[in-house]
Scaffold this motif. Structure first.
Motif, PDB file in Angstrom:
ATOM      1  N   LEU A  38       4.092   3.183   6.733  1.00  0.00           N
ATOM      2  CA  LEU A  38       2.715   2.716   6.571  1.00  0.00           C
ATOM      3  C   LEU A  38       2.025   3.437   5.415  1.00  0.00           C
ATOM      4  CD1 LEU A  38       0.763   0.739   7.989  1.00  0.00           C
ATOM      5  CD2 LEU A  38      -0.177   2.706   9.189  1.00  0.00           C
ATOM      6  N   SER A  39       1.418   2.641   4.543  1.00  0.00           N
ATOM      7  CA  SER A  39       0.659   3.268   3.456  1.00  0.00           C
ATOM      8  C   SER A  39      -0.643   2.500   3.239  1.00  0.00           C
ATOM      9  CB  SER A  39       1.476   3.308   2.170  1.00  0.00           C
ATOM     10  OG  SER A  39       1.769   2.010   1.760  1.00  0.00           O
ATOM     11  N   LYS A  40      -1.602   3.211   2.709  1.00  0.00           N
ATOM     12  CA  LYS A  40      -2.892   2.592   2.413  1.00  0.00           C
ATOM     13  C   LYS A  40      -3.496   3.211   1.164  1.00  0.00           C
ATOM     14  CE  LYS A  40      -6.785   0.408   2.671  1.00  0.00           C
ATOM     15  NZ  LYS A  40      -6.870  -1.043   2.453  1.00  0.00           N
ATOM     16  N   THR A  41      -3.813   2.351   0.203  1.00  0.00           N
ATOM     17  CA  THR A  41      -4.563   2.785  -0.967  1.00  0.00           C
ATOM     18  C   THR A  41      -5.849   1.982  -1.002  1.00  0.00           C
ATOM     19  OG1 THR A  41      -2.466   3.099  -2.104  1.00  0.00           O
ATOM     20  CG2 THR A  41      -4.446   3.126  -3.482  1.00  0.00           C
ATOM     21  N   TYR A  42      -6.979   2.669  -0.988  1.00  0.00           N
ATOM     22  CA  TYR A  42      -8.269   1.976  -1.013  1.00  0.00           C
ATOM     23  C   TYR A  42      -8.553   1.456  -2.430  1.00  0.00           C
ATOM     24  CZ  TYR A  42      -9.356   3.599   3.698  1.00  0.00           C
ATOM     25  OH  TYR A  42      -9.333   3.811   5.045  1.00  0.00           O
ATOM     26  N   ASP A  43      -9.512   0.534  -2.512  1.00  0.00           N
ATOM     27  CA  ASP A  43      -9.882  -0.041  -3.810  1.00  0.00           C
ATOM     28  C   ASP A  43     -10.295   1.035  -4.803  1.00  0.00           C
ATOM     29  OD1 ASP A  43      -9.349  -2.483  -2.803  1.00  0.00           O
ATOM     30  OD2 ASP A  43     -11.438  -3.020  -2.350  1.00  0.00           O
ATOM     31  N   GLY A  47      -8.849   3.624  -5.304  1.00  0.00           N
ATOM     32  CA  GLY A  47      -7.650   4.304  -5.802  1.00  0.00           C
ATOM     33  C   GLY A  47      -7.208   5.442  -4.895  1.00  0.00           C
ATOM     34  N   HIS A  48      -8.034   5.755  -3.897  1.00  0.00           N
ATOM     35  CA  HIS A  48      -7.709   6.855  -2.985  1.00  0.00           C
ATOM     36  C   HIS A  48      -6.487   6.485  -2.132  1.00  0.00           C
ATOM     37  CE1 HIS A  48      -7.994  10.092  -0.210  1.00  0.00           C
ATOM     38  NE2 HIS A  48      -8.356   9.322   0.808  1.00  0.00           N
ATOM     39  N   HIS A  49      -5.477   7.337  -2.199  1.00  0.00           N
ATOM     40  CA  HIS A  49      -4.234   7.101  -1.469  1.00  0.00           C
ATOM     41  C   HIS A  49      -4.369   7.751  -0.090  1.00  0.00           C
ATOM     42  CE1 HIS A  49       0.312   6.484  -2.403  1.00  0.00           C
ATOM     43  NE2 HIS A  49      -0.091   5.833  -1.350  1.00  0.00           N
ATOM     44  N   ALA A  50      -4.862   7.009   0.883  1.00  0.00           N
ATOM     45  CA  ALA A  50      -5.231   7.608   2.172  1.00  0.00           C
ATOM     46  C   ALA A  50      -4.041   7.835   3.094  1.00  0.00           C
ATOM     47  CB  ALA A  50      -6.263   6.735   2.872  1.00  0.00           C
ATOM     48  N   LEU A  51      -3.024   6.979   3.000  1.00  0.00           N
ATOM     49  CA  LEU A  51      -1.825   7.166   3.823  1.00  0.00           C
ATOM     50  C   LEU A  51      -0.597   6.966   2.954  1.00  0.00           C
ATOM     51  CD1 LEU A  51      -2.454   5.263   7.197  1.00  0.00           C
ATOM     52  CD2 LEU A  51      -2.482   7.729   6.826  1.00  0.00           C
ATOM     53  N   LYS A  52       0.388   7.874   3.144  1.00  0.00           N
ATOM     54  CA  LYS A  52       1.586   7.796   2.311  1.00  0.00           C
ATOM     55  C   LYS A  52       2.815   7.692   3.200  1.00  0.00           C
ATOM     56  CE  LYS A  52      -0.780  10.763  -0.965  1.00  0.00           C
ATOM     57  NZ  LYS A  52      -1.018  12.159  -1.295  1.00  0.00           N
ATOM     58  N   ASP A  53       3.339   6.497   3.310  1.00  0.00           N
ATOM     59  CA  ASP A  53       4.639   6.298   3.945  1.00  0.00           C
ATOM     60  C   ASP A  53       4.740   6.993   5.316  1.00  0.00           C
ATOM     61  OD1 ASP A  53       7.056   5.022   3.708  1.00  0.00           O
ATOM     62  OD2 ASP A  53       8.094   6.829   3.047  1.00  0.00           O
ATOM     63  N   VAL A  54       3.839   6.642   6.204  1.00  0.00           N
ATOM     64  CA  VAL A  54       3.816   7.298   7.520  1.00  0.00           C
ATOM     65  C   VAL A  54       4.757   6.580   8.491  1.00  0.00           C
ATOM     66  CG1 VAL A  54       2.362   7.768   9.537  1.00  0.00           C
ATOM     67  CG2 VAL A  54       1.489   8.215   7.244  1.00  0.00           C
ATOM     68  N   VAL A  95      -8.932  -1.831   9.131  1.00  0.00           N
ATOM     69  CA  VAL A  95      -8.548  -1.593   7.741  1.00  0.00           C
ATOM     70  C   VAL A  95      -7.211  -2.302   7.515  1.00  0.00           C
ATOM     71  CG1 VAL A  95      -7.783   0.207   6.119  1.00  0.00           C
ATOM     72  CG2 VAL A  95      -9.761   0.623   7.572  1.00  0.00           C
ATOM     73  N   ALA A  96      -7.092  -2.951   6.367  1.00  0.00           N
ATOM     74  CA  ALA A  96      -5.844  -3.659   6.070  1.00  0.00           C
ATOM     75  C   ALA A  96      -4.857  -2.693   5.410  1.00  0.00           C
ATOM     76  CB  ALA A  96      -6.142  -4.829   5.139  1.00  0.00           C
ATOM     77  N   PRO A  97      -3.614  -2.632   5.897  1.00  0.00           N
ATOM     78  CA  PRO A  97      -2.654  -1.715   5.276  1.00  0.00           C
ATOM     79  C   PRO A  97      -2.208  -2.227   3.905  1.00  0.00           C
ATOM     80  CG  PRO A  97      -1.581  -3.031   6.968  1.00  0.00           C
ATOM     81  CD  PRO A  97      -3.032  -3.382   7.015  1.00  0.00           C
ATOM     82  N   THR A  98      -1.797  -1.313   3.039  1.00  0.00           N
ATOM     83  CA  THR A  98      -1.274  -1.716   1.728  1.00  0.00           C
ATOM     84  C   THR A  98       0.231  -1.973   1.840  1.00  0.00           C
ATOM     85  OG1 THR A  98      -2.852  -0.126   0.862  1.00  0.00           O
ATOM     86  CG2 THR A  98      -1.397  -1.140  -0.730  1.00  0.00           C
ATOM     87  N   GLY A  99       0.897  -1.208   2.686  1.00  0.00           N
ATOM     88  CA  GLY A  99       2.333  -1.403   2.851  1.00  0.00           C
ATOM     89  C   GLY A  99       2.783  -0.930   4.219  1.00  0.00           C
ATOM     90  N   GLY A 100       3.981  -1.370   4.610  1.00  0.00           N
ATOM     91  CA  GLY A 100       4.539  -0.937   5.881  1.00  0.00           C
ATOM     92  C   GLY A 100       4.123  -1.841   7.027  1.00  0.00           C
ATOM     93  N   SER A 101       4.504  -1.445   8.239  1.00  0.00           N
ATOM     94  CA  SER A 101       4.195  -2.299   9.390  1.00  0.00           C
ATOM     95  C   SER A 101       3.911  -1.449  10.626  1.00  0.00           C
ATOM     96  CB  SER A 101       5.370  -3.231   9.672  1.00  0.00           C
ATOM     97  OG  SER A 101       6.477  -2.467  10.104  1.00  0.00           O
ATOM     98  N   VAL A 102       3.191  -2.068  11.557  1.00  0.00           N
ATOM     99  CA  VAL A 102       2.915  -1.407  12.834  1.00  0.00           C
ATOM    100  C   VAL A 102       3.141  -2.437  13.937  1.00  0.00           C
ATOM    101  CG1 VAL A 102       1.210  -0.207  14.259  1.00  0.00           C
ATOM    102  CG2 VAL A 102       1.102   0.025  11.782  1.00  0.00           C
ATOM    103  N   THR A 103       3.842  -2.036  14.997  1.00  0.00           N
ATOM    104  CA  THR A 103       3.934  -2.913  16.164  1.00  0.00           C
ATOM    105  C   THR A 103       3.342  -2.195  17.370  1.00  0.00           C
ATOM    106  OG1 THR A 103       6.141  -2.130  16.737  1.00  0.00           O
ATOM    107  CG2 THR A 103       6.032  -4.102  15.371  1.00  0.00           C
TER     108      THR A 103
END
Lengths: 254, 307
Positions: free
Chosen positions: B10-15, B17-24, B55-63
């Motif tokens: 799971l990763s998230k980059t906000y508009d 540019g802040h990289h809030a989550l990195k490959d969790v 919040v919409a994720p930028t990458g990855g998945s959650v179940t």
């Protein structure tokens, strides 16, 4: 499967806001309509000739109803969605198993219902001042409902867009009120010089007022089908914008 | 056993540019209490917000319970309750009405008996008709918990549940969490209070800079906590640890003026008496003694600021 419970509670919650302030909800349209009738209908109207065979007092009824419907629809719907955003409670709606359409039906449905009720109150109040005979009740109801829904949608868009109370006020104040006043609410555009008649044709509210008035008296500035087409176009544009806002999570989802 | 929540890359980059989550990557088991520890801005709230649909994720998945949070959002959200960090309430709503509203939002049919019991469990029975604005901060937080539990979720997210809450209410909150655990609810809480994680969590995850640095059983972490140090200040600095003391875990510091002895308090004997005796025999004279214990906080700080 549609989440009917969610639609129901959103609708109910929004309607309760009006119910809790029932006095204002009913008193303000009754009072403002009465004032308009005293000033425009009796004081000024008595010096104005009949328009298309309709007394001036009766002529302004559809316009007055439109004036309130438009401002109330926008105000109710914009506040309805803006306030949860402002207070932060929108998190709950966004994290619930609800589709965008269901959110929309709940909020816009409630705002439109409130406007519809206000419209009917105004009609009843007006009936005390002038004799009103509605020649095409079906058309009248169609215009009434479509106007409530489409302007509630516009209000919803404004509520989503607004980031503070100033923005929430600015569109109704600077755009909608002038359009309503210049849209033939209190006059027929025949009374205007030709140049301004043509300018008026760019005002979408003119088509609403004209079509609505036609359903009462068969007196109109533009063809009733053109009016209907215009309101449907307006409705579609609003729906398109709302669809885009939800799809992109505009001002709701980061 | 299939985890109730499974987070993959799971990763998230906000508009901005802040990289809030990195490959969790993280699996959360049914019925456990997981505490996510991390400093402000670590990405804890972003992680929770993604799972809850805010919040919409930028990458990855959650179940959640095998359902994808985006394509099967109705199924996942039905199972989740969220208590947000901010005291976000509709000030003019009444307590019972607002809880009924929440239940309806999540598609559940009205069940006043359940809601009354829930509010009673949260000590809100006498506030049912009070307007939310009239409640104290602690009461408002209880209402938020009631709202989050109104639809009988299987997973509860508590985002900083005790931030700015007095000690008494914090203890109450822990009791509530324990009761929920007994009822089989999986609980994920974020906190920057280490004692909170120690008190109630089964597992502890540490997040910093958008990365999940560690997830471990709390007891394992406590074992690391079990290490204690004895600091022995010497009268005369020593050049090296004498040969006769080689059997002890010793280190020299401050140019030989201090000896540090690391020992395990959970073992049968600490070996301090023997060490002191051996030191005297080796001719080392003590000036002062001091003990120190590394806390979960130290472990946390070391993880977060490895330098």
């Amino acid at each position: 499967m549609i989440n009917f419970q969610a639609i129901k509670v959103i609708y109910h919650h929004e309607m309760m806001r009006a119910w809790n302030t029932l006095f204002q909800t009913i008193a303000s349209p009754v009072l403002s309509t009465s004032l308009y009738f005293v000033v425009f209908g009796s004081a000024i109207g008595s010096r104005i000739e009949d328009i298309g065979g309709v007394s001036y007092g009766a002529f302004i009824v559809p316009g007055l109803m439109m004036l309130s419907l438009l401002t109330q629809s926008v105000a109710n719907a914009s506040f309805g969605i803006f306030f949860p955003k402002f207070s932060g409670t929108v998190y709950e709606i966004m994290s619930a198993p609800i589709s965008s359409l269901e959110i929309l039906i709940g909020f816009v449905g409630a705002a439109a219902s409130k406007s519809l009720i206000i419209g009917i109150i105004i009609l009843i109040t007006a009936n005390f001042f002038v004799d009103i005979h509605i020649m095409h009740p079906f058309w009248m109801a169609t215009f009434l409902i479509l106007t409530c829904i489409s302007f509630s949608l516009l209000g919803f868009i404004i509520g989503l867009w607004a980031t503070n109370f100033e923005k929430l006020q600015v569109v109704p104040l600077l755009v909608i009120t002038p359009l309503v006043f210049l849209g033939g609410t209190f006059y027929s555009i025949d009374m205007l010089p030709p140049f301004w008649q043509n300018v008026s044709l760019f005002n979408p509210v003119l088509y609403l007022v004209s079509g609505f008035r036609w359903s009462f008296f068969e007196v109109s500035d533009v063809n009733v089908y053109v009016s209907l087409a215009m309101i449907l176009v307006f409705l579609s544009v609003c729906l398109g914008i709302v669809w885009w806002m939800f799809k992109t999570g505009y001002r709701l989802k980061q | 056993m299939q985890p109730i929540i499974s987070i993959k890359n799971l990763s998230k980059t906000y508009d901005t540019g802040h990289h809030a989550l990195k490959d969790v990557n993280l699996d959360i088991q049914k019925g456990e209490i997981l505490a996510l520890l991390g400093p402000n801005g670590a990405g804890k709230t972003t992680l929770i917000s993604i799972i809850c649909g805010l919040v919409a994720p930028t990458g990855g998945s959650v179940t959640v319970d095998g359902y994808d949070i985006i394509s099967d959002y109705r199924e996942t959200r039905k199972r989740i309750g969220l208590v947000p960090q901010e005291l976000a309430i509709a000030a003019f709503d009444k307590v019972f009405e607002t809880v009924q509203y929440s239940r309806g939002l999540f598609g559940k049919k009205p069940d006043n008996a359940y809601l009354e019991q829930l509010l009673s469990d949260l000590s809100l029975s006498d506030k049912l008709t009070s307007e939310l604005r009239a409640l104290s901060g602690g009461m408002k937080r209880r209402v938020l918990i009631a709202k989050a539990l109104s639809h009988e979720p299987r997973v509860l997210f508590l985002d900083e549940p005790t931030a700015g809450v007095d000690v008494e209410l914090r203890k109450d909150m822990w009791k509530i969490v324990n009761r929920l655990r007994e009822a089989g609810v999986t609980i994920i809480l974020t906190t920057h209070y280490i004692e909170e994680a120690e008190a109630i969590a089964d597992r502890v995850g540490v997040i910093s800079g958008g990365e999940l640095l560690l997830v471990d059983d709390k007891n394992n972490l406590m074992q690391k906590l079990g290490k204690k140090q004895l600091l022995i200040e010497l009268k005369e600095p020593a050049q090296a640890i004498p040969e006769s003391l080689a059997g002890y875990a010793l280190a020299l510091s401050k140019k030989g003026s201090e000896i540090i002895y690391t020992y395990d308090i959970t073992s049968d004997g600490t070996g301090i008496t023997a060490l002191l005796q051996a030191m005297a025999e080796a001719g080392l004279t003590m000036k002062d003694l001091k003990t120190s214990q590394s806390s979960l906080e130290d472990i946390f700080v070391n993880l977060v600021n490895p330098q």
